[in-house]
Design a protein around this motif. Structure first.
Motif, short mmCIF file in Angstrom:
data_model
loop_
_atom_site.label_atom_id
_atom_site.label_comp_id
_atom_site.label_asym_id
_atom_site.label_seq_id
_atom_site.Cartn_x
_atom_site.Cartn_y
_atom_site.Cartn_z
N GLU A 17 14.82 12.27 -4.54
CA GLU A 17 15.37 10.92 -4.52
C GLU A 17 14.42 9.93 -3.85
O GLU A 17 14.39 8.75 -4.19
CB GLU A 17 16.73 10.91 -3.81
N LEU A 18 13.62 10.41 -2.91
CA LEU A 18 12.60 9.54 -2.31
C LEU A 18 11.57 9.14 -3.37
O LEU A 18 11.14 7.98 -3.43
CB LEU A 18 11.91 10.26 -1.15
N GLU A 19 11.20 10.09 -4.18
CA GLU A 19 10.29 9.78 -5.29
C GLU A 19 10.89 8.74 -6.21
O GLU A 19 10.26 7.74 -6.57
CB GLU A 19 9.96 11.05 -6.07
N ASP A 20 12.16 8.95 -6.57
CA ASP A 20 12.85 8.00 -7.46
C ASP A 20 12.94 6.62 -6.82
O ASP A 20 12.77 5.60 -7.49
CB ASP A 20 14.25 8.51 -7.79
N ALA A 21 13.22 6.59 -5.51
CA ALA A 21 13.34 5.32 -4.81
C ALA A 21 12.02 4.56 -4.82
O ALA A 21 11.98 3.33 -4.98
CB ALA A 21 13.81 5.55 -3.38
N ALA A 22 10.93 5.28 -4.63
CA ALA A 22 9.63 4.63 -4.60
C ALA A 22 9.27 4.04 -5.96
O ALA A 22 8.69 2.96 -6.05
CB ALA A 22 8.57 5.62 -4.17
N TRP A 51 0.83 -1.20 0.00
CA TRP A 51 0.00 0.00 0.00
C TRP A 51 0.86 1.25 0.00
O TRP A 51 0.42 2.33 0.32
CB TRP A 51 -0.95 0.03 1.19
N PHE A 52 2.15 1.08 -0.39
CA PHE A 52 3.10 2.17 -0.20
C PHE A 52 3.34 2.99 -1.45
O PHE A 52 4.16 3.89 -1.48
CB PHE A 52 4.43 1.57 0.28
N ALA A 53 2.62 2.73 -2.53
CA ALA A 53 2.99 3.35 -3.80
C ALA A 53 2.68 4.82 -3.91
O ALA A 53 3.01 5.43 -4.91
CB ALA A 53 2.30 2.62 -4.95
N GLY A 54 2.07 5.41 -2.90
CA GLY A 54 1.87 6.85 -2.95
C GLY A 54 3.16 7.60 -3.11
O GLY A 54 3.19 8.72 -3.62
N PHE A 55 4.28 6.98 -2.70
CA PHE A 55 5.57 7.62 -2.86
C PHE A 55 6.05 7.58 -4.31
O PHE A 55 6.99 8.25 -4.67
CB PHE A 55 6.62 6.95 -1.98
N ALA A 56 5.43 6.77 -5.13
CA ALA A 56 5.94 6.61 -6.48
C ALA A 56 5.80 7.88 -7.30
O ALA A 56 6.43 8.01 -8.34
CB ALA A 56 5.21 5.47 -7.17
N ALA A 57 4.99 8.82 -6.88
CA ALA A 57 4.87 10.07 -7.61
C ALA A 57 5.18 11.25 -6.71
O ALA A 57 4.67 12.35 -6.93
CB ALA A 57 3.47 10.21 -8.18
N THR A 58 6.01 11.04 -5.66
CA THR A 58 6.10 12.09 -4.67
C THR A 58 7.49 12.44 -4.26
O THR A 58 8.41 11.65 -4.30
CB THR A 58 5.35 11.67 -3.39
N SER A 59 7.61 13.69 -3.81
CA SER A 59 8.65 14.13 -2.89
C SER A 59 7.91 14.94 -1.85
O SER A 59 6.84 15.44 -2.10
CB SER A 59 9.70 14.96 -3.62
N LEU A 60 8.43 15.02 -0.64
CA LEU A 60 7.59 15.46 0.48
C LEU A 60 7.72 16.94 0.74
O LEU A 60 8.82 17.47 0.95
CB LEU A 60 7.97 14.67 1.73
N LEU A 61 6.62 17.63 0.77
CA LEU A 61 6.59 19.07 0.97
C LEU A 61 6.63 19.37 2.46
O LEU A 61 5.61 19.51 3.10
CB LEU A 61 5.31 19.64 0.34
N LEU A 62 7.85 19.44 3.00
CA LEU A 62 8.00 19.67 4.42
C LEU A 62 8.46 21.08 4.73
O LEU A 62 8.07 21.67 5.71
CB LEU A 62 9.01 18.67 5.00
N PHE A 63 9.35 21.58 3.93
CA PHE A 63 9.93 22.87 4.24
C PHE A 63 9.10 24.02 3.67
O PHE A 63 9.30 25.18 4.02
CB PHE A 63 11.36 22.93 3.70
N GLY A 64 8.14 23.68 2.82
CA GLY A 64 7.31 24.72 2.25
C GLY A 64 5.97 24.87 2.94
O GLY A 64 5.19 25.75 2.60
N CYS A 65 5.68 24.01 3.93
CA CYS A 65 4.39 24.05 4.62
C CYS A 65 4.61 24.32 6.09
O CYS A 65 5.35 23.61 6.75
CB CYS A 65 3.65 22.72 4.47
N ALA A 66 3.97 25.30 6.62
CA ALA A 66 4.02 25.56 8.06
C ALA A 66 3.22 24.50 8.78
O ALA A 66 2.26 23.95 8.26
CB ALA A 66 3.46 26.95 8.36
#
Length: 332
Positions: free
Chosen positions: A46-51, A10-25
């Protein structure tokens, strides 16, 4: 298999992602799933690529069916975290076997919500892969295993995201089985730790490094193949392939191997849990000198080494301890 746990994909949500952490308060009102939050930040390319390479097939855009509130918690490695392993582009990920990469991604995920406020020194948290992760406070920073949390509590409609500065690694098997998996190309496409495995077999030490009920955890400093080749140059012995370790006297190799294994109070320790600027006593008895704790790493030096060894792959969690792969053989 190095990673023995099977978990539904159920982990494939990362397959199209990089995580928006520094742009969101933290307090920003979110109406996006984890996958939706994930797209915008290049710090997680790279997390997106890894997924994608990991071949995961379902999505963190959806609610978690294994949690009553439908939530996941994700400890998300940054680009810099992957770079510590020499993984800087999608092409670099080809060096990893796909099943290992998939299971590594799963180790970063928990069912339910684990908030930043709930993280406390000494607490453990279950992972989707199976092995628990452990939290440690050092120098005012919170670490999960050996990875420092660099951002916490990014909210999404289906969970919470925390960013970490190292990739979390767990094998699901004991130290010997983990080393064998590396040596037989179950982790990297290119074999690694082949000399170490051969040396353990030569010296009949596999039993001492194998998990057994009630056995105390160990901290193992594991030299790379190149570290052994470099030792051969120093000793003027041609250590070209793993079997060449048998050119050295068995008692000498045994003494050297025992110089890499620490038990007792410092057994089973991740980097933030290891003492710095002091000595550790390995099973061989000759003290190892630990360098300063810096950037989440420590150096380690044997009594007869001219320079300290660096950690190449730190904080590999095994069922009976923690392995830190190093770039030198530690000489007593």
């Amino acid at each position: 298999m190095l990673m023995k746990y099977f978990v539904p994909n159920w982990f494939a949500g990362f397959a199209a992602t990089s995580l928006l952490l520094f742009g969101c308060a933290k307090n920003e009102d979110m109406d996006l799933s984890i996958a939706g939050v994930a797209v915008a930040d290049a710090n997680f390319q790279e997390l997106e690529d890894a997924a994608i390479r990991g071949g995961v097939v379902t999505t963190l855009s959806n609610k978690n069916p294994n949690d009553l509130q439908g939530n996941f918690t994700v400890f998300a490695p940054t680009n810099d975290a992957f770079a510590r392993l020499g993984l800087r582009t999608a092409a670099d990920l080809i060096a990893l076997q796909q099943p290992f990469l998939t299971n590594t991604l799963l180790y970063h995920v928990a069912n339910g919500t684990v908030t930043g406020a709930a993280l406390a020194n000494g607490r453990e948290s279950a992972s989707a892969l199976g092995p628990n992760r452990r939290f440690t406070v050092r120098g005012g920073n919170m670490y999960v295993n050996g990875s420092r949390l660099v951002a916490t509590d990014v909210k999404a409609t289906n969970g919470t995201i925390h960013a970490v500065d190292k990739v979390l690694l767990a094998t699901g098997v004991d130290i010997v089985q983990s080393a064998v998996a590396l040596s037989t190309s179950q982790v990297f496409v290119k074999p690694e730790l082949t000399f170490l495995v051969e040396a353990v077999l030569y010296c009949e030490l596999a039993g001492a490094l194998t998990a057994s009920p009630g056995s105390a955890p160990l901290t193992v400093f594991a030299p790379t193949d190149q570290a052994f080749r470099n030792l051969g140059i120093l000793l003027k012995v041609p250590l070209v392939q793993a079997k060449d370790i048998r050119l050295l006297p068995k008692d000498v190799v045994t003494a050297v191997l025992l110089n890499h294994v620490v038990g007792g109070a410092n057994g089973g320790k991740f980097t933030p849990e290891l003492p710095d600027q002091t000595t550790l006593t390995p099973l061989g008895g000759t003290p190892l000198t630990m360098g300063p704790f810096a950037n989440g790493l420590l150096t380690v030096q044997g009594k007869s080494n001219a320079t300290p060894a660096n950690m190449v792959i730190p904080d590999v969690q095994c069922t009976n301890g923690v392995v830190h792969v190093i770039d030198q053989v530690l000489l007593p």
